[in-house]
Design a protein around this motif. Structure first.
Motif: not given
Length: 95
Positions: A24-30
């Motif tokens: 599962r790939y998640r975009r890092p939180a800003d």
């Protein structure tokens, strides 16, 4: 070579049977604050405007009266310096 539906299904069943966890790939939180995001966006707009100005300056003579040149000059004529001087709200009664 692309896999057929049956081949993909077979591989899926094999992965499930072996207990392999799906990736599962998640975009890092800003984690930047709103004011920091604002300043970064303004900086990016100013950089883009400079690139468009350079593009407009390097247009060939034959394209000086084209729709592209008109669009570029509209972008370059925008006064983005006002965006730099905006006083952002600090929020939560800290204004």
């Amino acid at each position: 070579m692309a896999l057929s539906g049956a081949e993909r299904a077979r591989r899926y069943r094999e992965r499930r049977k072996s207990g392999e966890k799906p990736a599962r790939y998640r975009r890092p939180a800003d984690r930047r604050s709103r004011p920091q995001r604002w300043h970064d966006a303004v900086k990016e707009l100013l950089a883009l405007q400079a690139e468009y100005q350079q593009w407009l300056d390097n247009l060939p003579e034959s394209l000086q009266d084209s729709a592209t040149a008109q669009a570029l000059s509209q972008i370059c004529d925008l006064d983005l310096s006002e965006l730099e001087n905006v006083e952002l709200p600090r929020g939560f009664g800290r204004d």
